[in-house]
Design a protein around this motif. Sequence first.
Motif, PDB file in Angstrom:
ATOM      1  N   GLY A   1       0.840  -1.249   0.076  1.00 53.53           N
ATOM      2  CA  GLY A   1       0.099   0.083  -0.070  1.00 53.53           C
ATOM      3  C   GLY A   1       0.888   1.247   0.198  1.00 53.53           C
ATOM      4  N   PRO A   2       1.757   1.284   0.852  1.00 51.47           N
ATOM      5  CA  PRO A   2       2.568   2.533   0.834  1.00 51.47           C
ATOM      6  C   PRO A   2       3.577   2.689  -0.147  1.00 51.47           C
ATOM      7  CG  PRO A   2       2.545   1.485   3.103  1.00 51.47           C
ATOM      8  CD  PRO A   2       1.988   0.728   2.070  1.00 51.47           C
ATOM      9  N   ALA A   3       3.772   1.381  -0.868  1.00 59.87           N
ATOM     10  CA  ALA A   3       4.607   1.567  -2.313  1.00 59.87           C
ATOM     11  C   ALA A   3       3.885   2.186  -3.347  1.00 59.87           C
ATOM     12  CB  ALA A   3       4.996   0.090  -2.470  1.00 59.87           C
ATOM     13  N   GLY A   4       2.532   1.630  -3.210  1.00 60.28           N
ATOM     14  CA  GLY A   4       1.590   2.275  -4.301  1.00 60.28           C
ATOM     15  C   GLY A   4       1.353   3.767  -4.153  1.00 60.28           C
ATOM     16  N   TRP A   5       1.293   4.268  -2.742  1.00 63.58           N
ATOM     17  CA  TRP A   5       1.156   5.619  -2.617  1.00 63.58           C
ATOM     18  C   TRP A   5       2.463   6.347  -2.767  1.00 63.58           C
ATOM     19  CZ3 TRP A   5       3.854   9.215   0.316  1.00 63.58           C
ATOM     20  CH2 TRP A   5       3.284  10.407   0.386  1.00 63.58           C
ATOM     21  N   LEU A   6       3.626   5.860  -2.725  1.00 64.73           N
ATOM     22  CA  LEU A   6       4.782   6.515  -3.093  1.00 64.73           C
ATOM     23  C   LEU A   6       4.645   6.817  -4.429  1.00 64.73           C
ATOM     24  CD1 LEU A   6       7.418   4.815  -0.908  1.00 64.73           C
ATOM     25  CD2 LEU A   6       7.042   7.228  -0.886  1.00 64.73           C
ATOM     26  N   TYR A   7       4.355   5.880  -5.384  1.00 61.21           N
ATOM     27  CA  TYR A   7       4.272   6.248  -6.717  1.00 61.21           C
ATOM     28  C   TYR A   7       3.365   7.371  -7.032  1.00 61.21           C
ATOM     29  CZ  TYR A   7       3.214   5.424 -11.701  1.00 61.21           C
ATOM     30  OH  TYR A   7       2.799   5.809 -12.957  1.00 61.21           O
ATOM     31  N   LEU A   8       2.161   7.335  -6.359  1.00 65.09           N
ATOM     32  CA  LEU A   8       1.174   8.477  -6.725  1.00 65.09           C
ATOM     33  C   LEU A   8       1.857   9.503  -6.259  1.00 65.09           C
ATOM     34  CD1 LEU A   8      -2.086   6.453  -5.433  1.00 65.09           C
ATOM     35  CD2 LEU A   8      -1.393   7.193  -8.023  1.00 65.09           C
TER      36      LEU A   8
ATOM     37  N   GLY B   1      -0.769  11.369   2.420  1.00 66.58           N
ATOM     38  CA  GLY B   1      -0.303  10.186   3.024  1.00 66.58           C
ATOM     39  C   GLY B   1      -0.923   9.577   4.581  1.00 66.58           C
ATOM     40  N   VAL B   2      -1.504  10.798   4.948  1.00 65.20           N
ATOM     41  CA  VAL B   2      -2.227  10.507   6.273  1.00 65.20           C
ATOM     42  C   VAL B   2      -2.722   8.934   6.510  1.00 65.20           C
ATOM     43  CG1 VAL B   2      -4.668  11.100   5.553  1.00 65.20           C
ATOM     44  CG2 VAL B   2      -3.908  11.418   8.076  1.00 65.20           C
ATOM     45  N   ILE B   3      -3.351   8.589   5.126  1.00 66.04           N
ATOM     46  CA  ILE B   3      -4.009   7.257   5.173  1.00 66.04           C
ATOM     47  C   ILE B   3      -2.772   5.871   5.614  1.00 66.04           C
ATOM     48  CG2 ILE B   3      -3.559   6.595   2.723  1.00 66.04           C
ATOM     49  CD1 ILE B   3      -6.417   5.512   2.498  1.00 66.04           C
ATOM     50  N   LEU B   4      -1.525   6.357   5.237  1.00 60.35           N
ATOM     51  CA  LEU B   4      -0.522   5.378   5.525  1.00 60.35           C
ATOM     52  C   LEU B   4      -0.248   5.113   7.060  1.00 60.35           C
ATOM     53  CD1 LEU B   4       2.118   6.363   2.978  1.00 60.35           C
ATOM     54  CD2 LEU B   4       0.360   4.656   2.891  1.00 60.35           C
ATOM     55  N   LEU B   5      -0.521   6.179   7.683  1.00 55.35           N
ATOM     56  CA  LEU B   5      -0.338   6.166   9.277  1.00 55.35           C
ATOM     57  C   LEU B   5      -0.795   4.945   9.996  1.00 55.35           C
ATOM     58  CD1 LEU B   5       0.076  10.009   9.972  1.00 55.35           C
ATOM     59  CD2 LEU B   5       2.076   8.504   9.413  1.00 55.35           C
ATOM     60  N   THR B   6      -2.210   4.994   9.880  1.00 57.17           N
ATOM     61  CA  THR B   6      -3.171   4.157  10.728  1.00 57.17           C
ATOM     62  C   THR B   6      -3.229   3.028  10.062  1.00 57.17           C
ATOM     63  OG1 THR B   6      -4.955   5.387   9.910  1.00 57.17           O
ATOM     64  CG2 THR B   6      -4.070   6.153  12.216  1.00 57.17           C
ATOM     65  N   ASN B   7      -3.345   3.018   8.701  1.00 57.84           N
ATOM     66  CA  ASN B   7      -3.422   1.647   7.901  1.00 57.84           C
ATOM     67  C   ASN B   7      -2.545   0.771   7.704  1.00 57.84           C
ATOM     68  OD1 ASN B   7      -6.326   2.538   7.503  1.00 57.84           O
ATOM     69  ND2 ASN B   7      -6.404   2.351   5.317  1.00 57.84           N
ATOM     70  N   ASP B   8      -1.088   1.186   7.733  1.00 54.24           N
ATOM     71  CA  ASP B   8      -0.288   0.686   7.232  1.00 54.24           C
ATOM     72  C   ASP B   8       1.058   0.702   8.405  1.00 54.24           C
ATOM     73  OD1 ASP B   8      -1.212  -0.164   4.646  1.00 54.24           O
ATOM     74  OD2 ASP B   8      -1.064   1.883   4.330  1.00 54.24           O
ATOM     75  N   LEU B   9       1.591   1.785   8.361  1.00 55.68           N
ATOM     76  CA  LEU B   9       3.028   2.162   9.176  1.00 55.68           C
ATOM     77  C   LEU B   9       2.775   1.446  10.595  1.00 55.68           C
ATOM     78  CD1 LEU B   9       3.871   5.431   7.589  1.00 55.68           C
ATOM     79  CD2 LEU B   9       4.433   3.037   6.891  1.00 55.68           C
ATOM     80  N   ILE B  10       1.743   2.033  11.287  1.00 58.22           N
ATOM     81  CA  ILE B  10       2.026   1.514  12.848  1.00 58.22           C
ATOM     82  C   ILE B  10       1.821  -0.171  13.011  1.00 58.22           C
ATOM     83  CG2 ILE B  10       0.883   3.542  13.633  1.00 58.22           C
ATOM     84  CD1 ILE B  10      -1.661   2.214  14.156  1.00 58.22           C
ATOM     85  N   TRP B  11       1.234  -0.646  11.901  1.00 59.28           N
ATOM     86  CA  TRP B  11       1.143  -1.959  11.921  1.00 59.28           C
ATOM     87  C   TRP B  11       2.533  -3.050  11.543  1.00 59.28           C
ATOM     88  CZ3 TRP B  11      -2.714  -2.979  14.922  1.00 59.28           C
ATOM     89  CH2 TRP B  11      -3.998  -2.205  15.016  1.00 59.28           C
ATOM     90  N   TRP B  12       3.198  -2.236  11.126  1.00 60.32           N
ATOM     91  CA  TRP B  12       4.520  -3.111  10.580  1.00 60.32           C
ATOM     92  C   TRP B  12       5.296  -3.840  11.539  1.00 60.32           C
ATOM     93  CZ3 TRP B  12       7.783   0.350   6.491  1.00 60.32           C
ATOM     94  CH2 TRP B  12       6.909   0.430   5.276  1.00 60.32           C
TER      95      TRP B  12
END
Length: 129
Positions: A82-89, A100-111
């Motif tokens: 997901g973050p890789a796709g966002w980085l492309y966008l 990128g706010v969507i990355l904080l709670t959907n992805d990064l905090i769960w890594w």
Amino acid sequence: MRVHRWTLAAAGIYNILWGAYAALDPQWLFRVAGMPPDNHPQIFMTLGMVLGVYGLLYLEAARRPEHGFPIAAVGLLGKVLGPAGWLYLYATGEWPLASGVILLTNDLIWWVPFAWYLRDAWPHWRATL
């Protein structure tokens, strides 16, 4: 495995709630990021549905953490892609940094919690093969 049960249960509840909200208000990210409204909000609604279904899977993994390795592995993969796709966008100027706010709670905090769980669950899951 107790801490992993709590983590997976939290991820499950979070995903179900996020998915429901995305279905009810599919333009929220566009408003928050100052982007024009999406012409096809059904796409964001579908994303919400998929994340909500992941939530059900995370709850199952929380119920039986010794068997949840494949569920969490697929979940973590999505949380990396997901973050890789966002980085492309973002890099192509399609989406602004604020999205990128969507990355904080959907992805990064769960890594870290998902990687920790996968490390601990691998021997249990492997023994069931």
